[in-house]
Design a protein around this motif. Sequence first.
Motif, PDB file in Angstrom:
ATOM      1  N   VAL A   1      53.484  15.815  19.308  1.00  0.00           N
ATOM      2  CA  VAL A   1      54.595  16.648  19.784  1.00  0.00           C
ATOM      3  C   VAL A   1      55.064  17.469  18.587  1.00  0.00           C
ATOM      4  O   VAL A   1      55.553  16.912  17.601  1.00  0.00           O
ATOM      5  N   THR A   2      54.882  18.795  18.657  1.00  0.00           N
ATOM      6  CA  THR A   2      55.258  19.642  17.520  1.00  0.00           C
ATOM      7  C   THR A   2      56.455  20.520  17.864  1.00  0.00           C
ATOM      8  O   THR A   2      56.678  20.868  19.025  1.00  0.00           O
ATOM      9  N   ASP A   3      57.194  20.865  16.842  1.00  0.00           N
ATOM     10  CA  ASP A   3      58.335  21.766  16.996  1.00  0.00           C
ATOM     11  C   ASP A   3      58.167  22.914  15.999  1.00  0.00           C
ATOM     12  O   ASP A   3      58.192  22.681  14.790  1.00  0.00           O
ATOM     13  N   PRO A   4      57.955  24.154  16.474  1.00  0.00           N
ATOM     14  CA  PRO A   4      57.805  24.540  17.878  1.00  0.00           C
ATOM     15  C   PRO A   4      56.402  24.223  18.410  1.00  0.00           C
ATOM     16  O   PRO A   4      55.485  23.978  17.623  1.00  0.00           O
ATOM     17  N   ALA A   5      56.258  24.246  19.741  1.00  0.00           N
ATOM     18  CA  ALA A   5      54.941  24.077  20.361  1.00  0.00           C
ATOM     19  C   ALA A   5      54.188  25.401  20.257  1.00  0.00           C
ATOM     20  O   ALA A   5      54.804  26.459  20.116  1.00  0.00           O
ATOM     21  N   LEU A   6      52.868  25.338  20.311  1.00  0.00           N
ATOM     22  CA  LEU A   6      52.063  26.564  20.239  1.00  0.00           C
ATOM     23  C   LEU A   6      52.022  27.248  21.611  1.00  0.00           C
ATOM     24  O   LEU A   6      52.052  26.575  22.632  1.00  0.00           O
ATOM     25  N   PRO A   7      51.953  28.579  21.637  1.00  0.00           N
ATOM     26  CA  PRO A   7      51.912  29.281  22.932  1.00  0.00           C
ATOM     27  C   PRO A   7      50.549  29.142  23.620  1.00  0.00           C
ATOM     28  O   PRO A   7      49.537  28.900  22.956  1.00  0.00           O
ATOM     29  N   ALA A   8      50.553  29.299  24.938  1.00  0.00           N
ATOM     30  CA  ALA A   8      49.298  29.236  25.706  1.00  0.00           C
ATOM     31  C   ALA A   8      48.532  30.547  25.522  1.00  0.00           C
ATOM     32  O   ALA A   8      49.108  31.591  25.239  1.00  0.00           O
ATOM     33  N   ARG A   9      47.229  30.471  25.668  1.00  0.00           N
ATOM     34  CA  ARG A   9      46.387  31.672  25.715  1.00  0.00           C
ATOM     35  C   ARG A   9      45.426  31.512  26.883  1.00  0.00           C
ATOM     36  O   ARG A   9      45.488  30.517  27.591  1.00  0.00           O
ATOM     37  N   GLY A  10      44.589  32.494  27.110  1.00  0.00           N
ATOM     38  CA  GLY A  10      43.776  32.446  28.325  1.00  0.00           C
ATOM     39  C   GLY A  10      42.294  32.641  28.097  1.00  0.00           C
ATOM     40  O   GLY A  10      41.845  33.037  27.018  1.00  0.00           O
ATOM     41  N   ILE A  11      41.541  32.339  29.149  1.00  0.00           N
ATOM     42  CA  ILE A  11      40.117  32.673  29.210  1.00  0.00           C
ATOM     43  C   ILE A  11      39.981  33.689  30.329  1.00  0.00           C
ATOM     44  O   ILE A  11      40.480  33.479  31.438  1.00  0.00           O
ATOM     45  N   GLY A  12      39.341  34.809  30.025  1.00  0.00           N
ATOM     46  CA  GLY A  12      39.231  35.881  31.011  1.00  0.00           C
ATOM     47  C   GLY A  12      37.792  36.262  31.299  1.00  0.00           C
ATOM     48  O   GLY A  12      36.882  35.935  30.532  1.00  0.00           O
ATOM     49  N   ILE A  13      37.616  36.968  32.427  1.00  0.00           N
ATOM     50  CA  ILE A  13      36.297  37.501  32.791  1.00  0.00           C
ATOM     51  C   ILE A  13      36.270  38.982  32.436  1.00  0.00           C
ATOM     52  O   ILE A  13      37.190  39.715  32.766  1.00  0.00           O
ATOM     53  N   VAL A  14      35.208  39.398  31.754  1.00  0.00           N
ATOM     54  CA  VAL A  14      35.032  40.833  31.484  1.00  0.00           C
ATOM     55  C   VAL A  14      33.632  41.265  31.898  1.00  0.00           C
ATOM     56  O   VAL A  14      32.679  40.485  31.846  1.00  0.00           O
ATOM     57  N   ILE A  15      33.553  42.502  32.339  1.00  0.00           N
ATOM     58  CA  ILE A  15      32.265  43.102  32.679  1.00  0.00           C
ATOM     59  C   ILE A  15      32.224  44.482  32.025  1.00  0.00           C
ATOM     60  O   ILE A  15      33.268  45.057  31.720  1.00  0.00           O
ATOM     61  N   ALA A  16      31.037  44.995  31.803  1.00  0.00           N
ATOM     62  CA  ALA A  16      30.913  46.321  31.197  1.00  0.00           C
ATOM     63  C   ALA A  16      31.405  47.371  32.181  1.00  0.00           C
ATOM     64  O   ALA A  16      31.213  47.242  33.387  1.00  0.00           O
ATOM     65  N   LYS A  17      32.062  48.395  31.677  1.00  0.00           N
ATOM     66  CA  LYS A  17      32.535  49.485  32.548  1.00  0.00           C
ATOM     67  C   LYS A  17      31.338  50.218  33.137  1.00  0.00           C
ATOM     68  O   LYS A  17      30.261  50.261  32.546  1.00  0.00           O
ATOM     69  N   HIS A  18      31.550  50.826  34.293  1.00  0.00           N
ATOM     70  CA  HIS A  18      30.539  51.649  34.974  1.00  0.00           C
ATOM     71  C   HIS A  18      29.323  50.847  35.441  1.00  0.00           C
ATOM     72  O   HIS A  18      28.287  51.423  35.749  1.00  0.00           O
ATOM     73  N   VAL A  19      29.418  49.521  35.460  1.00  0.00           N
ATOM     74  CA  VAL A  19      28.316  48.720  35.979  1.00  0.00           C
ATOM     75  C   VAL A  19      28.613  48.423  37.442  1.00  0.00           C
ATOM     76  O   VAL A  19      29.711  47.977  37.779  1.00  0.00           O
ATOM     77  N   SER A  20      27.640  48.728  38.324  1.00  0.00           N
ATOM     78  CA  SER A  20      27.880  48.441  39.742  1.00  0.00           C
ATOM     79  C   SER A  20      27.566  46.971  39.994  1.00  0.00           C
ATOM     80  O   SER A  20      26.525  46.469  39.568  1.00  0.00           O
ATOM     81  N   LEU A  21      28.478  46.297  40.658  1.00  0.00           N
ATOM     82  CA  LEU A  21      28.309  44.865  40.894  1.00  0.00           C
ATOM     83  C   LEU A  21      27.348  44.619  42.054  1.00  0.00           C
ATOM     84  O   LEU A  21      27.516  45.167  43.133  1.00  0.00           O
ATOM     85  N   SER A  22      26.349  43.785  41.828  1.00  0.00           N
ATOM     86  CA  SER A  22      25.430  43.400  42.897  1.00  0.00           C
ATOM     87  C   SER A  22      26.164  42.437  43.831  1.00  0.00           C
ATOM     88  O   SER A  22      27.225  41.899  43.492  1.00  0.00           O
ATOM     89  N   PHE A  23      25.587  42.205  45.000  1.00  0.00           N
ATOM     90  CA  PHE A  23      26.193  41.255  45.941  1.00  0.00           C
ATOM     91  C   PHE A  23      26.291  39.875  45.286  1.00  0.00           C
ATOM     92  O   PHE A  23      27.300  39.181  45.422  1.00  0.00           O
ATOM     93  N   ALA A  24      25.237  39.495  44.562  1.00  0.00           N
ATOM     94  CA  ALA A  24      25.215  38.181  43.893  1.00  0.00           C
ATOM     95  C   ALA A  24      26.365  38.056  42.893  1.00  0.00           C
ATOM     96  O   ALA A  24      27.042  37.021  42.828  1.00  0.00           O
ATOM     97  N   MET A  25      26.606  39.125  42.121  1.00  0.00           N
ATOM     98  CA  MET A  25      27.687  39.105  41.132  1.00  0.00           C
ATOM     99  C   MET A  25      29.054  39.059  41.805  1.00  0.00           C
ATOM    100  O   MET A  25      29.949  38.337  41.370  1.00  0.00           O
ATOM    101  N   LYS A  26      29.196  39.815  42.897  1.00  0.00           N
ATOM    102  CA  LYS A  26      30.477  39.813  43.622  1.00  0.00           C
ATOM    103  C   LYS A  26      30.800  38.411  44.124  1.00  0.00           C
ATOM    104  O   LYS A  26      31.932  37.945  44.019  1.00  0.00           O
TER     105      LYS A  26
END
Length: 235
Positions: free
Chosen positions: A201-226
């Motif tokens: 238990v620490t004071d202060p506690a550390l903030p949360a961060r996230g894991i996100g999904i990224v894809i390259a711009k201008h890439v058309s998503l296949s049905f499988a990817m969708k």
Amino acid sequence: SGGKLIFKQVEEALKLLEDAESKLTEMKTTATGRIRIGATDSIFSHVLSDKIAEYNAEYPSVKLELISSTTPDIIDRLKDGKCDIAFINLPLEDDELHFYGTVCHLNDVFVAGKKYDSLKDKTIQLKDLQEYPLMMIEENTVARNAVNRYLDSVGVSLVPDNEVANWDFMKKLIVKGMGVGFIPREYCADEFESGELFELVTDPALPARGIGIVIAKHVSLSFAMKKFLEMFNCG
């Protein structure tokens, strides 16, 4: 008889058309092809393994190519067209990529093993952690940069005694009593349950961060990817 013959030809033509439409529909709604998924070892192990197994069971015709590397390398591969979907540690600041959504949050904490049982249920000031052998993920990782920025913002400086390249290896060292470690809470669920590790238990506690999904711009998503992206409910 001529009328019957024409009717038969029309019937055959309609059947061919129906078959073609059916095949076209099937092409649009059946996941085939390949998806190249990039992530770190830890994200594959702790975040993606169940989803990948579930997707494979539902769409066995899709070849899943798993590319395990560091977040910066995965981002480079995405830009070079060598990866289709990436799961990365946030934050991400890159105009060349499309941020699809946040998959989950990670809560960075400090943990210790049985050797440091005396610290259980005590509130420890962040700056006082320097009094113990301190273990952190290596420099120039998203997680390390995030904690360093936060520590700077609260005026605390922590210099690790040991830097480790991999969370799973770090956990093993902490369990064996090599020190106190900084690690996402979500990556320690098994060790917390078995009692090998506990959270400080620490004071202060550390903030949360996230894991996100990224894809390259201008890439058309296949049905499988969708269909794969839909599993994460974050579009």
